[in-house]
Enzyme design. Sequence first.
Site, mmCIF file in Angstrom:
data_model
loop_
_atom_site.group_PDB
_atom_site.id
_atom_site.type_symbol
_atom_site.label_atom_id
_atom_site.label_comp_id
_atom_site.label_asym_id
_atom_site.label_seq_id
_atom_site.Cartn_x
_atom_site.Cartn_y
_atom_site.Cartn_z
ATOM 1 N N GLN A 100 -9.700 -4.254 -4.102
ATOM 2 C CA GLN A 100 -10.967 -3.749 -3.585
ATOM 3 C C GLN A 100 -12.059 -3.919 -4.648
ATOM 4 O O GLN A 100 -13.156 -4.415 -4.362
ATOM 5 C CB GLN A 100 -10.814 -2.254 -3.233
ATOM 6 C CG GLN A 100 -12.100 -1.569 -2.831
ATOM 7 C CD GLN A 100 -12.552 -1.946 -1.434
ATOM 8 O OE1 GLN A 100 -11.799 -1.837 -0.490
ATOM 9 N NE2 GLN A 100 -13.800 -2.390 -1.302
ATOM 10 N N ARG A 115 0.887 -1.182 0.000
ATOM 11 C CA ARG A 115 0.000 0.000 0.000
ATOM 12 C C ARG A 115 0.908 1.210 0.000
ATOM 13 O O ARG A 115 1.659 1.425 0.958
ATOM 14 C CB ARG A 115 -0.927 0.006 1.210
ATOM 15 C CG ARG A 115 -1.644 1.330 1.389
ATOM 16 C CD ARG A 115 -2.787 1.272 2.372
ATOM 17 N NE ARG A 115 -3.907 0.550 1.813
ATOM 18 C CZ ARG A 115 -5.140 0.553 2.327
ATOM 19 N NH1 ARG A 115 -5.395 1.236 3.421
ATOM 20 N NH2 ARG A 115 -6.108 -0.129 1.769
ATOM 21 N N HIS A 143 -7.019 0.757 -6.632
ATOM 22 C CA HIS A 143 -7.262 -0.149 -5.498
ATOM 23 C C HIS A 143 -7.884 -1.427 -6.107
ATOM 24 O O HIS A 143 -9.055 -1.729 -5.897
ATOM 25 C CB HIS A 143 -8.200 0.524 -4.493
ATOM 26 C CG HIS A 143 -8.176 -0.058 -3.122
ATOM 27 N ND1 HIS A 143 -7.376 -1.133 -2.767
ATOM 28 C CD2 HIS A 143 -8.868 0.275 -1.995
ATOM 29 C CE1 HIS A 143 -7.586 -1.412 -1.492
ATOM 30 N NE2 HIS A 143 -8.481 -0.591 -1.000
ATOM 31 N N ARG A 183 -13.214 -8.987 1.063
ATOM 32 C CA ARG A 183 -11.803 -8.663 0.876
ATOM 33 C C ARG A 183 -10.943 -9.879 1.235
ATOM 34 O O ARG A 183 -9.960 -10.192 0.567
ATOM 35 C CB ARG A 183 -11.382 -7.469 1.758
ATOM 36 C CG ARG A 183 -12.152 -6.178 1.533
ATOM 37 C CD ARG A 183 -11.890 -5.576 0.180
ATOM 38 N NE ARG A 183 -10.474 -5.337 -0.058
ATOM 39 C CZ ARG A 183 -9.762 -4.356 0.485
ATOM 40 N NH1 ARG A 183 -10.332 -3.483 1.294
ATOM 41 N NH2 ARG A 183 -8.467 -4.207 0.224
ATOM 42 N N CYS A 236 -16.376 1.307 0.131
ATOM 43 C CA CYS A 236 -15.193 0.477 0.402
ATOM 44 C C CYS A 236 -14.785 0.530 1.874
ATOM 45 O O CYS A 236 -14.095 -0.365 2.345
ATOM 46 C CB CYS A 236 -14.034 0.906 -0.486
ATOM 47 S SG CYS A 236 -13.573 2.623 -0.229
ATOM 48 N N ASP A 246 -17.367 6.750 -1.676
ATOM 49 C CA ASP A 246 -16.115 6.653 -0.918
ATOM 50 C C ASP A 246 -15.830 8.040 -0.337
ATOM 51 O O ASP A 246 -16.493 9.029 -0.685
ATOM 52 C CB ASP A 246 -14.974 6.183 -1.854
ATOM 53 C CG ASP A 246 -13.640 6.012 -1.132
ATOM 54 O OD1 ASP A 246 -13.640 5.856 0.108
ATOM 55 O OD2 ASP A 246 -12.586 6.045 -1.801
HETATM 56 N N1 CP Z 1 -11.234 -0.410 2.032
HETATM 57 C C1 CP Z 1 -9.992 -0.431 2.531
HETATM 58 O O1 CP Z 1 -9.014 -0.588 1.801
HETATM 59 O O2 CP Z 1 -9.918 -0.303 3.883
HETATM 60 P P1 CP Z 1 -8.575 -0.094 4.719
HETATM 61 O O3 CP Z 1 -8.025 1.255 4.322
HETATM 62 O O4 CP Z 1 -8.997 -0.144 6.154
HETATM 63 O O5 CP Z 1 -7.637 -1.181 4.356
HETATM 64 N N1 NVA Z 2 -9.958 6.577 -1.533
HETATM 65 C C1 NVA Z 2 -9.616 6.129 -0.212
HETATM 66 C C2 NVA Z 2 -9.806 4.644 -0.102
HETATM 67 C C3 NVA Z 2 -9.559 4.083 1.261
HETATM 68 C C4 NVA Z 2 -9.715 2.581 1.310
HETATM 69 C C5 NVA Z 2 -8.188 6.512 0.119
HETATM 70 O O1 NVA Z 2 -7.311 6.367 -0.747
HETATM 71 O O2 NVA Z 2 -7.943 6.978 1.228
#
Ligand code: CP
Ligand code: NVA
Length: 302
Positions: A130, A100, A127, A288, A260, A221
């Site tokens: 997801q 990440r 993502h 997930r 999400c 989101d």
């Molecule tokens: N949806 C998602 O990726 O959640 P987290 O940021 O908690 O991993």
């Molecule tokens: N768009 C959000 C998704 C979190 C899972 C972010 O990048 O923070």
Amino acid sequence: MRHLLTGFEFSQEDYWDIINTAIDMKKDPKKYDRVLAGRSGAIMFEKPSLRTRTTFELAFFRLGGHGVYLDLQNGELGKRETIADYSRNLCRWVDCLVGRVFSQNTLTELAKYGSVPVINALSDLYHPAQAMADYMTVYEHLGKVKGVNVAYVGDGNNVTNSLLVAGSILGANVTCFCPENCSPDAAVFIKAQEIAAKNGCKLAVENDISKLRNFDVVYTDTWVSMGDNTPLDTVKKKYMPYQVNSSLVEQSGAQIVMHCLPAHRGYEITDEVMDGEKSVVFDEAENRLHIHMSVLSKLINA
Ligand code: CP
Ligand code: NVA
């Protein structure tokens, strides 16, 4: 060797293979508990996470393998040593890299200098895992993905881009309702649109929220993604017309509402909708785990 960096790497057949295997893993996890016996992965997070971190670690565990969590929240990859060297080290020990990251480029570098599959667990642009869990959830609730009308409502971000990518490959029609200058990434949109045209589905970006009618799915989101420190209240006025509240859901005609997570209740979604009967947000969160098990087993055992 295959990576999951953008989601564009996989065919419609691959997506269904991943989703169907995930559905079977959900039904009969015992059958898969030695699939990654003796195999391992490094799980690197430059940003916070609840769902993605927990489910990647558990996915390794449930498949009989081991995930080593590397906490990078105090510093981006590439600061202590180059990303190339970082990747070369890890690849001597593990069978997969899950990352990440702030920049998509970090994942590209890890893949370029490494010798094992790299999986995007969220970047500034995508993502992808997801989106796989999301379309698995759509399939479970609506019985199909092809031809389903998905409305993404809110900020055009990494999650939006991945919904467009996976939607175009799976044949879903995806319309993004976003305020002006908050659209999904233009280059990703154009590439996804070319795929959609071949698969007989449509992608669109729309500012006018009054056109949110006759959809099957409403998805939202956060209005401010990780890495952007703008307080939500600063952007509230601009995004408020796109808040997923009861009247917007009713107007849309949607059967299910998705997010999400994490959700910012009272901002992009109201309590009433989050906790309402159309909400499938915790099914998405659960899925997930099953999707990560499926992706890990496909890529590591490829
Ligand atoms: N949806 C998602 O990726 O959640 P987290 O940021 O908690 O991993
Ligand atoms: N768009 C959000 C998704 C979190 C899972 C972010 O990048 O923070």
